[in-house]
Design an enzyme around this catalytic site. Structure first.
Site: not given
Ligand code: BEZ
Length: 237
Positions: A52, A135
């Site tokens: 994110c 997402r």
């Molecule tokens: C992230 O790194 O954005 C992420 C990775 C796995 C689950 C949720 C967020």
């Protein structure tokens, strides 16, 4: 999360569901306050997570490009306002990624701890996570209609060049009444609507419609200059 708690996903062609929410840029009234312009509403799983963070830095760095194309950005996650503020401050002060640093996220980030908005937009997909939004990306046009929806899983960071390409292709299709072929970019040939009668099909194959190149009667393309497209699509500076 119970299946019954998840309100069904809006679809392409639906009016974007309305909501009022608190964001990092104050309250918003969505999509009403974006009437007359395009807006991309996108969700991410959680603040202070690496994928994110890379996405926010990339989107924030491209924000002016989207704005010049007449499109605003609005983010959302199932986190509270103070978490959002702390995360955006950390991004600006500490994180460097792919040459981007001191990145300030100036588009609104919605707090949605109640999951009210995430449920309205089908951003919670229990097979992937019951507490984090996936997402999701919603392209909403100036009349408040959803025009494209793209979903990615938690592990997959989005391609923001593709999101920009989608926006330009949607606006070009509206402006010129055409369709865009696979991998289209401004300057590539565009597709015109198929012949609607045997006479028209014959005329096209006989070369009677100027400016068309027909691979067969149902598959005709024409050129639109890149500058002509961008001149219409991008805001005058
Ligand atoms: C992230 O790194 O954005 C992420 C990775 C796995 C689950 C949720 C967020």
């Amino acid at each position: 999360m119970e299946e019954s708690q998840i309100i069904s996903m809006p679809r392409i062609g639906d009016k974007a569901p309305s909501f009022k929410a608190v964001t990092t840029q104050g309250e918003i009234n969505f999509p009403q306050q974006y009437a007359g312009e395009w807006v991309i509403l996108f969700s991410h799983p959680a603040d202070f997570t690496p994928v994110c963070t890379s996405e926010f830095m990339t989107f924030a760095s491209m924000e002016s490009k989207f704005n010049e194309a007449g499109c605003k950005l609005v983010g959302l996650s199932v986190d509270g306002l103070y978490s959002h503020i702390a995360w955006l401050r950390t991004i600006k002060e500490k994180i460097e990624f792919k040459g981007m640093k001191n990145v300030e996220v100036t588009f609104p980030l919605i707090e949605d701890i109640t999951m009210e908005v995430a449920k309205k937009y089908g951003m919670l997909q229990p097979g992937e996570s019951s507490t984090k939004a996936v997402r999701a990306v919603f392209f909403i046009d100036p009349k408040g209609v959803i025009r494209t929806i793209i979903y990615y899983p938690l592990s997959l960071g989005r391609n923001f060049d593709e999101l920009y390409r989608v926006l330009i292709a949607l606006k070009t299709a509206d402006e010129f009444g055409i369709a865009t072929p696979a991998d289209w970019r401004p300057g590539d040939d565009v597709i015109i609507s198929p012949a609607g009668s045997c006479g028209k099909a014959k005329d096209r194959m006989d070369g009677k419609e100027a400016g068309l190149e027909c691979k067969d009667w149902f598959f005709c393309t024409k050129k639109i200059d890149k500058d002509v497209i961008l001149g219409k699509i991008l805001k005058k500076k």
